[in-house]
Scaffold this motif. Structure first.
Motif, PDB file in Angstrom:
ATOM      1  N   GLY A 114      17.641  41.227 -43.074  1.00 41.80           N
ATOM      2  CA  GLY A 114      17.024  39.894 -43.199  1.00 41.80           C
ATOM      3  C   GLY A 114      17.902  38.794 -42.644  1.00 41.80           C
ATOM      4  N   VAL A 115      19.210  38.880 -42.893  1.00 47.81           N
ATOM      5  CA  VAL A 115      20.121  37.864 -42.358  1.00 47.81           C
ATOM      6  C   VAL A 115      20.121  37.900 -40.831  1.00 47.81           C
ATOM      7  N   VAL A 116      20.247  39.109 -40.274  1.00 45.27           N
ATOM      8  CA  VAL A 116      20.264  39.239 -38.805  1.00 45.27           C
ATOM      9  C   VAL A 116      18.934  38.791 -38.210  1.00 45.27           C
ATOM     10  N   ALA A 117      17.826  39.157 -38.857  1.00 50.66           N
ATOM     11  CA  ALA A 117      16.506  38.769 -38.345  1.00 50.66           C
ATOM     12  C   ALA A 117      16.322  37.256 -38.364  1.00 50.66           C
ATOM     13  N   HIS A 118      16.832  36.593 -39.388  1.00 48.03           N
ATOM     14  CA  HIS A 118      16.674  35.142 -39.442  1.00 48.03           C
ATOM     15  C   HIS A 118      17.594  34.419 -38.459  1.00 48.03           C
ATOM     16  N   VAL A 119      18.752  34.990 -38.181  1.00 44.96           N
ATOM     17  CA  VAL A 119      19.602  34.412 -37.125  1.00 44.96           C
ATOM     18  C   VAL A 119      18.894  34.536 -35.782  1.00 44.96           C
ATOM     19  N   LEU A 141       7.380  26.022 -34.112  1.00 43.16           N
ATOM     20  CA  LEU A 141       8.717  26.118 -34.703  1.00 43.16           C
ATOM     21  C   LEU A 141       8.844  27.283 -35.695  1.00 43.16           C
ATOM     22  N   LEU A 142       7.798  27.568 -36.424  1.00 44.69           N
ATOM     23  CA  LEU A 142       7.893  28.502 -37.545  1.00 44.69           C
ATOM     24  C   LEU A 142       7.430  29.923 -37.261  1.00 44.69           C
ATOM     25  N   TRP A 143       6.874  30.188 -36.076  1.00 40.33           N
ATOM     26  CA  TRP A 143       6.297  31.504 -35.834  1.00 40.33           C
ATOM     27  C   TRP A 143       7.292  32.653 -36.022  1.00 40.33           C
ATOM     28  N   PRO A 144       8.581  32.560 -35.654  1.00 36.55           N
ATOM     29  CA  PRO A 144       9.469  33.711 -35.878  1.00 36.55           C
ATOM     30  C   PRO A 144       9.697  33.989 -37.372  1.00 36.55           C
ATOM     31  N   PHE A 145       9.774  32.942 -38.176  1.00 38.95           N
ATOM     32  CA  PHE A 145      10.011  33.110 -39.610  1.00 38.95           C
ATOM     33  C   PHE A 145       8.768  33.672 -40.314  1.00 38.95           C
ATOM     34  N   LEU A 146       7.589  33.225 -39.870  1.00 41.69           N
ATOM     35  CA  LEU A 146       6.348  33.780 -40.412  1.00 41.69           C
ATOM     36  C   LEU A 146       6.190  35.248 -40.041  1.00 41.69           C
ATOM     37  N   LEU A 147       6.597  35.592 -38.819  1.00 41.87           N
ATOM     38  CA  LEU A 147       6.517  36.985 -38.371  1.00 41.87           C
ATOM     39  C   LEU A 147       7.412  37.898 -39.220  1.00 41.87           C
ATOM     40  N   ILE A 148       8.608  37.439 -39.557  1.00 40.29           N
ATOM     41  CA  ILE A 148       9.522  38.228 -40.399  1.00 40.29           C
ATOM     42  C   ILE A 148       8.923  38.421 -41.788  1.00 40.29           C
ATOM     43  N   ALA A 149       8.362  37.365 -42.373  1.00 41.72           N
ATOM     44  CA  ALA A 149       7.787  37.459 -43.715  1.00 41.72           C
ATOM     45  C   ALA A 149       6.573  38.381 -43.735  1.00 41.72           C
ATOM     46  N   TYR A 164      14.012  48.231 -48.378  1.00 45.50           N
ATOM     47  CA  TYR A 164      14.427  47.383 -47.252  1.00 45.50           C
ATOM     48  C   TYR A 164      13.621  46.084 -47.239  1.00 45.50           C
ATOM     49  N   ALA A 165      12.318  46.197 -47.465  1.00 49.72           N
ATOM     50  CA  ALA A 165      11.450  45.017 -47.451  1.00 49.72           C
ATOM     51  C   ALA A 165      11.808  44.045 -48.567  1.00 49.72           C
ATOM     52  N   THR A 166      12.243  44.582 -49.725  1.00 47.40           N
ATOM     53  CA  THR A 166      12.651  43.703 -50.816  1.00 47.40           C
ATOM     54  C   THR A 166      13.848  42.854 -50.411  1.00 47.40           C
ATOM     55  N   GLY A 167      14.818  43.472 -49.762  1.00 50.19           N
ATOM     56  CA  GLY A 167      15.981  42.721 -49.289  1.00 50.19           C
ATOM     57  C   GLY A 167      15.619  41.688 -48.249  1.00 50.19           C
ATOM     58  N   ILE A 168      14.732  42.049 -47.335  1.00 42.70           N
ATOM     59  CA  ILE A 168      14.304  41.094 -46.300  1.00 42.70           C
ATOM     60  C   ILE A 168      13.564  39.915 -46.921  1.00 42.70           C
ATOM     61  N   LEU A 169      12.712  40.182 -47.915  1.00 45.69           N
ATOM     62  CA  LEU A 169      11.973  39.103 -48.560  1.00 45.69           C
ATOM     63  C   LEU A 169      12.875  38.196 -49.392  1.00 45.69           C
ATOM     64  N   ILE A 170      13.935  38.746 -49.958  1.00 47.44           N
ATOM     65  CA  ILE A 170      14.899  37.899 -50.680  1.00 47.44           C
ATOM     66  C   ILE A 170      15.537  36.898 -49.723  1.00 47.44           C
ATOM     67  N   ILE A 171      15.960  37.382 -48.558  1.00 49.37           N
ATOM     68  CA  ILE A 171      16.575  36.487 -47.568  1.00 49.37           C
ATOM     69  C   ILE A 171      15.531  35.515 -47.014  1.00 49.37           C
ATOM     70  N   ALA A 172      14.285  35.968 -46.821  1.00 52.03           N
ATOM     71  CA  ALA A 172      13.233  35.071 -46.320  1.00 52.03           C
ATOM     72  C   ALA A 172      12.972  33.940 -47.318  1.00 52.03           C
ATOM     73  N   ALA A 173      12.925  34.273 -48.614  1.00 54.90           N
ATOM     74  CA  ALA A 173      12.709  33.228 -49.622  1.00 54.90           C
ATOM     75  C   ALA A 173      13.869  32.240 -49.635  1.00 54.90           C
ATOM     76  N   ALA A 174      15.089  32.771 -49.540  1.00 55.52           N
ATOM     77  CA  ALA A 174      16.257  31.875 -49.523  1.00 55.52           C
ATOM     78  C   ALA A 174      16.241  30.995 -48.276  1.00 55.52           C
ATOM     79  N   ALA A 175      15.867  31.555 -47.149  1.00 57.67           N
ATOM     80  CA  ALA A 175      15.836  30.773 -45.906  1.00 57.67           C
ATOM     81  C   ALA A 175      14.782  29.673 -45.983  1.00 57.67           C
ATOM     82  N   TRP A 176      13.623  29.984 -46.557  1.00 64.06           N
ATOM     83  CA  TRP A 176      12.579  28.969 -46.672  1.00 64.06           C
ATOM     84  C   TRP A 176      12.983  27.869 -47.639  1.00 64.06           C
ATOM     85  N   LEU A 177      13.678  28.218 -48.713  1.00 60.34           N
ATOM     86  CA  LEU A 177      14.053  27.194 -49.692  1.00 60.34           C
ATOM     87  C   LEU A 177      15.240  26.352 -49.239  1.00 60.34           C
ATOM     88  N   ILE A 178      16.191  26.991 -48.591  1.00 60.28           N
ATOM     89  CA  ILE A 178      17.443  26.287 -48.289  1.00 60.28           C
ATOM     90  C   ILE A 178      17.454  25.673 -46.886  1.00 60.28           C
TER      91      ILE A 178
END
Length: 191
Positions: A114-119, A141-149, A164-178
């Motif tokens: 999730g970290v690598v995908a969001h970078v 602007l948001l299409w890559p982040f929506l695609l990951i989620a 694996y998906a649980t870990g990716i969604l944790i990072i996606a939620a953190a990225a959207w909030l922060i």
């Protein structure tokens, strides 16, 4: 009232003569089977009576010998199975074999993915803004982040990729909030 007698009653005397006890002990004969008689049916090694099928041998105890495998009776000084087939503490349930990684290991790997995908999504976002010359709007602007989620949500439906998906969604939620949410508010203005 008390039901016990006042005087103890002496045991009755044995009517036998003590002189008979001193005589020789009784010894049974070695072979009480008369000559020419068949042996008792059901004896080991005896032929079956004529006209009857042979008597099958009882199966041996499958747990009495062999290697010590979990899920079988242990032979290390523990009692053998009793008449009901159980002995206290002798049965150990079989240990299921683990296949693949544990959930925690998959979660950690999913967080790293999730970290690598969001970078990479940040790089893709800036590349798409340059290609569209700023005319893509908020979806540009948001299409890559929506695609990951969306990809992580689809992965949640499969048991093999759920950790694996649980870990990716944790990072996606953190990225959207922060990161993503505050950036949208800053770029769009507070109005």
């Amino acid at each position: 009232m008390d039901s016990t007698p006042d005087q103890p009653v002496p045991p009755p005397e044995d009517p036998r003569d003590d002189s008979a006890a001193a005589s020789e002990p009784v010894v049974p004969p070695e072979d009480a089977t008369p000559p020419g008689a068949a042996s008792v049916p059901g004896d080991a090694g005896s032929p079956p009576p004529p006209g009857l099928p042979p008597i099958p041998q009882a199966p041996g105890n499958p747990y009495a010998a062999g290697p010590q495998v979990p899920g079988q009776w242990q032979q290390s000084g523990q009692p053998q199975p009793g008449p009901m087939g159980y002995a206290p503490g002798a049965w150990t349930p079989p240990v299921p074999e683990r296949k693949g990684l544990s959930f925690g290991a998959g979660l950690g790997i999913g967080i790293a993915i999730g970290v690598v995908a969001h970078v990479l999504a940040v790089v893709a976002m800036f590349a798409s803004v340059n290609m569209l010359s700023g005319n893509g709007g908020i979806l540009g602007l948001l299409w890559p982040f929506l695609l990951i989620a969306i990809a992580a949500i689809v992965m949640m439906f499969f048991r093999a990729t759920r950790s694996y998906a649980t870990g990716i969604l944790i990072i996606a939620a953190a990225a959207w909030l922060i990161v993503i949410g505050p950036c949208i508010v800053i770029l769009g203005g507070f109005s």
